[in-house]
Design an enzyme around this catalytic site. Structure first.
Site, short mmCIF file in Angstrom:
data_model
loop_
_atom_site.label_atom_id
_atom_site.label_comp_id
_atom_site.label_asym_id
_atom_site.label_seq_id
_atom_site.Cartn_x
_atom_site.Cartn_y
_atom_site.Cartn_z
N LYS A 272 0.85 -1.20 0.00
CA LYS A 272 0.00 0.00 0.00
C LYS A 272 0.88 1.25 0.00
O LYS A 272 1.94 1.24 0.63
CB LYS A 272 -0.85 0.03 1.28
CG LYS A 272 -1.99 -0.94 1.33
CD LYS A 272 -2.77 -0.75 2.64
CE LYS A 272 -3.84 -1.81 2.84
NZ LYS A 272 -4.95 -1.72 1.88
N ASP A 283 -7.12 -2.89 11.03
CA ASP A 283 -7.59 -3.99 10.20
C ASP A 283 -7.92 -5.26 11.01
O ASP A 283 -8.24 -6.30 10.44
CB ASP A 283 -6.53 -4.30 9.12
CG ASP A 283 -7.16 -4.75 7.81
OD1 ASP A 283 -8.37 -4.54 7.63
OD2 ASP A 283 -6.43 -5.31 6.98
N ARG A 346 -9.71 -11.84 3.08
CA ARG A 346 -10.51 -13.00 2.65
C ARG A 346 -9.68 -14.28 2.73
O ARG A 346 -10.24 -15.36 2.95
CB ARG A 346 -11.05 -12.73 1.23
CG ARG A 346 -10.01 -12.64 0.17
CD ARG A 346 -10.51 -11.95 -1.09
NE ARG A 346 -10.60 -10.49 -0.94
CZ ARG A 346 -10.99 -9.66 -1.89
NH1 ARG A 346 -11.36 -10.13 -3.07
NH2 ARG A 346 -11.04 -8.36 -1.68
N1 BES Z 1 -7.84 -3.83 4.92
C1 BES Z 1 -8.11 -3.51 3.57
C2 BES Z 1 -9.48 -2.83 3.38
C3 BES Z 1 -9.65 -1.49 4.03
C4 BES Z 1 -9.44 -0.32 3.32
C5 BES Z 1 -10.05 -1.40 5.35
C6 BES Z 1 -9.60 0.90 3.93
C7 BES Z 1 -10.22 -0.16 5.97
C8 BES Z 1 -10.00 0.98 5.25
C9 BES Z 1 -8.11 -4.77 2.72
O1 BES Z 1 -7.25 -5.78 3.14
C10 BES Z 1 -7.65 -4.38 1.37
O2 BES Z 1 -6.54 -3.95 1.23
N2 BES Z 1 -8.52 -4.54 0.37
C11 BES Z 1 -8.19 -4.21 -0.96
C12 BES Z 1 -8.71 -5.31 -1.86
C13 BES Z 1 -8.22 -5.25 -3.27
C14 BES Z 1 -6.73 -5.46 -3.32
C15 BES Z 1 -8.93 -6.29 -4.09
C16 BES Z 1 -8.87 -2.88 -1.29
O3 BES Z 1 -9.97 -2.65 -0.80
O4 BES Z 1 -8.28 -2.10 -2.00
ZN ZN Z 2 -6.82 -5.81 5.12
MN MN Z 3 -5.28 -5.52 2.42
#
Ligand code: BES
Ligand code: ZN
Ligand code: MN
Length: 496
Positions: A272, A283, A346
């Site tokens: 990220k 998280d 997931r």
């Molecule tokens: N933990 C994140 C989701 C999240 C984003 C929680 C902002 C709280 C605030 C999750 O693990 C994630 O990174 N999801 C990705 C999925 C994508 C790579 C398919 C996302 O939402 O960008």
């Molecule tokens: Zn996450």
């Molecule tokens: Mn993530």
């Protein structure tokens, strides 16, 4: 490691509705139609109709959320009065009870008061008096847990006027449980990692008489939890799985609560950017919510069986990290192709849900800060619901709406199933491009719940607040604790 301030609340008590108003600050509601509740009548009469005079000159708060802190006329009763605008009669509901108590506590938190008397009960249905207490406790907790000077200074004593002791106890239990969830979310990732989260769970289990199992990395390997281990493989902090059991319901099959517990989400090799990573200590909010709910249920002595299962891992970058293109055989036997290591929640939940199935639950509710896509769809304040069982979804939604925690259902059409099919493995851990990202994540999870009635709650938006509001501080919010406690207490389940 630094140590945070202990989770504290003021000394709490209740008094009769006509008790003395002597105190530092009396918190009292004022309706927009100018009708005075008994406490307001009392201080108005004791102080030469001073409130009436304020009303006549249009100086009192009218709208829901407006407040006015006044010095009271000398001689009798409170030293100060906090008038809390309660808005129109149709705005006076349970959410409002919680909120106005929290706002009042936060407003008074700039200095230490010896005694605060909260007389808000007169505005609300007695069935919602516990929400006043829970809200007041909620207002005491915030994000500045490592500051020398607490931002919200606790009163030495808070007295609830006209509230039954039973409502005080119930509100205290719920308020403290929400604050536990918030505190776990607010702790930095160097303090709260899979092992230390599991120890926190052990402490709660001991305190509340819950059964607990903690699976370490060896046990996880023995139990074939390869997807949890894969996500944790890049970290120096090994993963854990926690199973908590509360048996209040005799022979019935348990209600299962499942939590995503990624104690820090760097994104892994699909790293990220800093702005997106900054709040990723949040998280593990799903797992923290499971702890908060099961603590409340146990403390309230609810006559149900509840099993809580938390999948705990830290998603990091190293030579041992799981990689894009990897294929993992999950505990269930289904294979998953990893195409983005940032879609790790997931992957952790795949094995966590499979372990949960082994507990033979009648229903499964999982909570996860799963997708940014859910925030794009619904905004920061609203949790997304996705289900394979409409009755279950409707029941949780009804409980949440009653508590004033907004939730909204997203569809689970069959057509989405295609989007998580992999060319290499049974399924892949990302959908197609970014479209429908909250739903494709849920579709992935659905592969691991068999036929069990299941509800997925994506709390990525509401679990963590970037900025403070009058009714709550920034940081962990404890969202869904209240709603799930209500649902579990009231539930009639679709499956027996
Ligand atoms: N933990 C994140 C989701 C999240 C984003 C929680 C902002 C709280 C605030 C999750 O693990 C994630 O990174 N999801 C990705 C999925 C994508 C790579 C398919 C996302 O939402 O960008
Ligand atoms: Zn996450
Ligand atoms: Mn993530």
């Amino acid at each position: 490691m630094p140590e945070s301030r202990p989770l504290l609340i003021p000394r709490l008590a209740t008094t009769a509705a006509d008790a003395t108003t002597d105190c530092d600050v009396l918190v009292v509601g004022i309706a927009d139609d100018g009708d005075f509740c008994p406490s307001l009548q009392q201080i108005d009469a004791e102080g030469d109709a001073w409130i009436t005079r304020l009303v006549q000159h249009g100086k009192t708060p009218k709208k829901y959320g407006e407040m006015l802190l006044l010095g009271a006329p000398a001689g009798v009763g409170p030293i100060m009065v906090l008038l809390v605008g309660s808005g129109a009669p149709d705005q006076i509901d349970r959410q409002h009870a919680f909120d106005s108590a929290s706002r009042a506590i936060r407003k008074l938190g700039d200095r230490v008061h010896d005694s605060v008397v909260i007389a808000l009960s007169e505005l609300f249905d007695p069935a919602d008096h516990d929400a006043i207490v829970a809200g007041a406790i909620f207002g005491c907790e915030g994000t500045g847990i490592y500051q020398a000077e607490p931002a919200i200074k606790l009163a030495k004593s808070v007295v609830f006027r006209g509230i039954e002791p039973a409502a005080l106890d119930r509100g205290r239990t719920i308020g403290e449980s929400i604050n536990l969830t918030r505190r776990l979310v607010n702790e930095p990732p160097a303090v709260l990692y899979p092992e230390s989260f599991a120890e926190q769970a052990r402490g709660i289990a001991n305190e509340c008489g819950l059964e607990i199992e903690i699976w370490d990395e060896e046990k996880l390997a023995g139990e074939q939890c390869r997807s949890i281990l894969a996500v944790g493989s890049g970290s120096d902090k090994p993963p854990r799985l926690v199973i908590l059991r509360y048996n209040g319901g005799g022979d019935e099959k348990p209600i299962a609560l499942v939590g995503k517990g990624v104690t820090f989400d760097s994104g892994g090799l699909s790293l990220k950017p800093s702005e997106s990573m900054a709040d990723m200590k949040c998280d593990m909010a799903g797992a923290a919510t499971v702890l908060g709910v099961i603590r409340a249920i146990a403390r309230l002595g609810v006559q149900r069986n509840v099993v809580g299962v938390c999948g705990l891992a830290e998603n990091m970058v190293s030579g041992k990290s799981y990689k894009l293109g990897d294929v993992i055989e999950t505990r269930s036997g289904k294979t998953i192709e990893i195409l983005n290591t940032d879609a790790e929640g997931r992957v952790v939940l795949a094995d966590t849900l499979d372990v949960t199935l082994q507990q033979q639950p009648q229903v499964i509710v999982d909570l996860a800060t799963l997708t940014g896509a859910c925030m794009v769809a619904l905004g920061k304040e609203v949790a997304g619901l996705m289900t394979n069982n409409q009755t279950l979804c409707d029941a949780v939604q009804a409980a949440a709406m009653h508590e004033g925690e907004p939730v909204w259902q997203l569809p689970m059409f069959k057509l989405y199933d295609e989007k998580v099919k992999s060319k290499v493995a049974d399924i892949k851990n990302v959908g197609e491009a970014r479209w429908g990202g909250a739903i494709t994540a849920a579709k992935f999870l659905e592969n691991f719940v068999a036929d069990t009635p299941w509800l997925h709650i994506d709390i990525a938006g509401p679990a963590f607040a970037e900025s403070p509001e009058p009714q709550r501080d920034a940081g962990g919010t404890g969202v869904m604790v209240r709603s799930l406690v209500r649902w579990i207490e009231s539930a009639s389940f679709p499956a027996g």
